[in-house]
Design a protein around this motif. Structure first.
Motif, PDB file in Angstrom:
ATOM      1  N   LEU A 316      40.101  48.053  42.448  1.00 57.62           N
ATOM      2  CA  LEU A 316      39.073  47.092  42.861  1.00 57.62           C
ATOM      3  C   LEU A 316      38.870  45.965  41.858  1.00 57.62           C
ATOM      4  O   LEU A 316      38.409  44.878  42.242  1.00 57.62           O
ATOM      5  CB  LEU A 316      37.758  47.822  43.132  1.00 57.62           C
ATOM      6  CG  LEU A 316      37.833  48.859  44.268  1.00 57.62           C
ATOM      7  CD1 LEU A 316      36.455  49.450  44.538  1.00 57.62           C
ATOM      8  CD2 LEU A 316      38.412  48.246  45.541  1.00 57.62           C
ATOM      9  N   ASP A 317      39.191  46.202  40.586  1.00 59.89           N
ATOM     10  CA  ASP A 317      39.119  45.101  39.619  1.00 59.89           C
ATOM     11  C   ASP A 317      40.115  44.009  40.005  1.00 59.89           C
ATOM     12  O   ASP A 317      39.797  42.815  39.975  1.00 59.89           O
ATOM     13  CB  ASP A 317      39.412  45.611  38.206  1.00 59.89           C
ATOM     14  CG  ASP A 317      38.297  46.485  37.650  1.00 59.89           C
ATOM     15  OD1 ASP A 317      37.158  46.367  38.166  1.00 59.89           O
ATOM     16  OD2 ASP A 317      38.562  47.285  36.734  1.00 59.89           O
ATOM     17  N   PHE A 318      41.315  44.447  40.400  1.00 67.26           N
ATOM     18  CA  PHE A 318      42.329  43.481  40.830  1.00 67.26           C
ATOM     19  C   PHE A 318      41.916  42.823  42.153  1.00 67.26           C
ATOM     20  O   PHE A 318      42.099  41.622  42.341  1.00 67.26           O
ATOM     21  CB  PHE A 318      43.686  44.168  40.963  1.00 67.26           C
ATOM     22  CG  PHE A 318      44.818  43.247  41.316  1.00 67.26           C
ATOM     23  CD1 PHE A 318      45.042  42.085  40.605  1.00 67.26           C
ATOM     24  CD2 PHE A 318      45.665  43.537  42.379  1.00 67.26           C
ATOM     25  CE1 PHE A 318      46.081  41.225  40.925  1.00 67.26           C
ATOM     26  CE2 PHE A 318      46.708  42.692  42.714  1.00 67.26           C
ATOM     27  CZ  PHE A 318      46.917  41.538  41.983  1.00 67.26           C
ATOM     28  N   ALA A 319      41.328  43.600  43.061  1.00 67.83           N
ATOM     29  CA  ALA A 319      40.857  43.054  44.344  1.00 67.83           C
ATOM     30  C   ALA A 319      39.826  41.960  44.107  1.00 67.83           C
ATOM     31  O   ALA A 319      39.851  40.908  44.758  1.00 67.83           O
ATOM     32  CB  ALA A 319      40.271  44.169  45.205  1.00 67.83           C
ATOM     33  N   PHE A 320      38.924  42.220  43.160  1.00 65.87           N
ATOM     34  CA  PHE A 320      37.885  41.242  42.842  1.00 65.87           C
ATOM     35  C   PHE A 320      38.505  39.979  42.232  1.00 65.87           C
ATOM     36  O   PHE A 320      38.108  38.856  42.559  1.00 65.87           O
ATOM     37  CB  PHE A 320      36.869  41.862  41.887  1.00 65.87           C
ATOM     38  CG  PHE A 320      35.701  40.979  41.565  1.00 65.87           C
ATOM     39  CD1 PHE A 320      34.950  40.390  42.575  1.00 65.87           C
ATOM     40  CD2 PHE A 320      35.343  40.738  40.242  1.00 65.87           C
ATOM     41  CE1 PHE A 320      33.869  39.575  42.278  1.00 65.87           C
ATOM     42  CE2 PHE A 320      34.272  39.927  39.937  1.00 65.87           C
ATOM     43  CZ  PHE A 320      33.532  39.342  40.957  1.00 65.87           C
ATOM     44  N   GLU A 321      39.503  40.174  41.359  1.00 66.67           N
ATOM     45  CA  GLU A 321      40.194  39.022  40.767  1.00 66.67           C
ATOM     46  C   GLU A 321      40.898  38.193  41.843  1.00 66.67           C
ATOM     47  O   GLU A 321      40.916  36.962  41.790  1.00 66.67           O
ATOM     48  CB  GLU A 321      41.209  39.491  39.719  1.00 66.67           C
ATOM     49  CG  GLU A 321      40.592  40.019  38.438  1.00 66.67           C
ATOM     50  CD  GLU A 321      39.712  38.976  37.761  1.00 66.67           C
ATOM     51  OE1 GLU A 321      40.146  37.811  37.652  1.00 66.67           O
ATOM     52  OE2 GLU A 321      38.591  39.327  37.340  1.00 66.67           O
ATOM     53  N   LEU A 322      41.485  38.886  42.814  1.00 66.81           N
ATOM     54  CA  LEU A 322      42.144  38.178  43.906  1.00 66.81           C
ATOM     55  C   LEU A 322      41.144  37.328  44.692  1.00 66.81           C
ATOM     56  O   LEU A 322      41.440  36.192  45.083  1.00 66.81           O
ATOM     57  CB  LEU A 322      42.843  39.164  44.845  1.00 66.81           C
ATOM     58  CG  LEU A 322      44.113  39.832  44.327  1.00 66.81           C
ATOM     59  CD1 LEU A 322      44.597  40.893  45.314  1.00 66.81           C
ATOM     60  CD2 LEU A 322      45.214  38.810  44.086  1.00 66.81           C
ATOM     61  N   CYS A 323      39.958  37.872  44.922  1.00 64.58           N
ATOM     62  CA  CYS A 323      38.929  37.119  45.653  1.00 64.58           C
ATOM     63  C   CYS A 323      38.516  35.872  44.879  1.00 64.58           C
ATOM     64  O   CYS A 323      38.344  34.796  45.466  1.00 64.58           O
ATOM     65  CB  CYS A 323      37.712  37.996  45.921  1.00 64.58           C
ATOM     66  SG  CYS A 323      38.011  39.256  47.170  1.00 64.58           S
TER      67      CYS A 323
END
Length: 377
Positions: A316-323
């Motif tokens: 989810l850290d990467f998901a948030f960065e993608l957003c």
């Protein structure tokens, strides 16, 4: 009052005539109010030089079509019929094509029929424009009739563009066997298929899971000494991704580089899709980083392919960065994609990140998303 308005209009037209067409194009591009855009476009149309600028016409119709302002598209294009240019085939063909671009086939067909009433010649150029408008408007049920009947009436023979247009129609309809039969007919009639013909077929066959048939088309293309380009390779990369043959896809990218065909964002997206289909997040992220290292721009497809697997795997850290990257790059994605990330953040009690995502979705200046956030705080 009527006299005064006419005088103002005449003055503005004269003033405009001394202007640079480039500055007019900039003025239209910067105009955010679509009604004012229409009014300006009609006024500028009085200039003969302006009426030669096909790109300005295409861009204006594109903007109005995206906003679903079809009545205003009709307003600016019907306005063009007052000019003597409309008696020239090229100008009328442009109107046919523009209506087709907007998906307004009935209007395009009417312009085509009016050409005869104006004693405006109709050559293969007019026929191809009408056929293209039909396909762009997705009136696939009319394509066969136009293709078989109209050339006889006009006394012309379909050319390479005509065949390519109908091949595209069959492919978009999913009638892939009919597209191959048309390719055979094309060759029998002595009309040479080109790279566009084969790329259209390759894309359709690979994307529809008919990998073996697509390989035969690739071979047929090679036999005609037509060199594959980036679109050809990208079609094959997506085919390999759908077949979960990522090792071969990676090898194909190496082949592209050896042949000095530079991978683009669609090439990288295909590789990411392949690894996503196999559930291999780390490999997908590696190719995502390769886009970042290249001079390609990450696009909507990149995020759409990658984000669901990232959430599924709990990164989810990467998901948030993608957003944040989505907002930073002003990339328009489906709201459902962002909602998926938001729900995943809330589920894992990452409340601060969830709140920040909601705030970003509301405050960006190019698109507002209506994300629904509720926490168990």
């Amino acid at each position: 009052m009527h006299f005064l308005s006419r005088l103002v209009h005449r003055f503005s037209t004269v003033a405009t005539s001394t202007s640079n067409v480039g500055s007019i194009s900039t003025d239209l591009y910067k105009e955010k109010d679509l009604k004012r855009l229409v009014d300006k476009f009609k006024r500028y149309s009085d200039l003969e030089r302006f009426r030669t600028k096909t790109g300005i016409y295409k861009e204006t119709v594109r903007r109005l079509a995206n906003a679903k302002r079809f009545r205003w598209i009709e307003e600016i294009l019907e306005h063009q019929k007052q000019y003597k240019d409309v008696s020239k085939e090229g100008f009328s063909v442009r109107l046919v094509a523009l209506y087709g671009q907007a998906g307004m086939f009935d209007n395009a067909h009417r312009v085509f029929k009016e050409m005869r009433e104006r004693n405006c010649k109709q050559t293969i150029l007019s026929f191809n424009a009408l056929l293209g408008a039909c396909v762009n408007s997705r009136k696939f049920d009319m394509v066969d009739g136009l293709f078989s009947d109209l050339p006889k009436k006009l006394g012309i023979e379909p050319d390479q563009v005509s065949y390519n247009t109908v091949v595209k129609a069959y492919c978009e309809m999913g009638s892939l066997d009919s597209a191959i039969m048309l390719l055979d007919d094309m060759e029998k009639k002595g009309v040479e298929p080109d790279r566009i013909t084969f790329n259209t077929l390759l894309h359709a066959f690979y994307m529809n899971g008919r990998f073996g048939a697509a390989e035969m088309i690739w071979e047929r293309m090679a036999n005609r000494n037509i060199t594959p380009d980036i679109r050809s390779y990208n079609a094959k990369l997506y085919g390999l991704a759908m077949e979960k043959r990522t090792k071969e896809a990676v090898e194909l990218v190496e082949e592209m580089r050896y042949k000095t065909i530079k991978p683009d964002v669609f090439s990288f997206n295909a590789l990411i899709k392949g690894f996503v289909n196999e559930g291999k997040l780390e490999e997908a992220k590696w190719w995502y980083d390769e886009i970042e290292k290249s001079d390609c721009a990450i696009n909507k497809g990149t995020f759409t392919i990658l984000v669901p697997l990232v959430c599924e795997k709990g990164d989810l850290d990467f998901a948030f960065e993608l957003c944040k990257k989505i907002f930073g790059r002003r990339c328009l994605v489906d709201e459902e994609l962002l909602q998926l990330v938001l729900d995943s953040l809330v589920k894992e009690s990452k409340i601060e990140e969830a709140k920040e995502l909601v705030e970003l979705s509301k405050t960006n200046d190019y698109c507002r998303y209506n994300l629904k956030f509720s926490s168990n705080e």
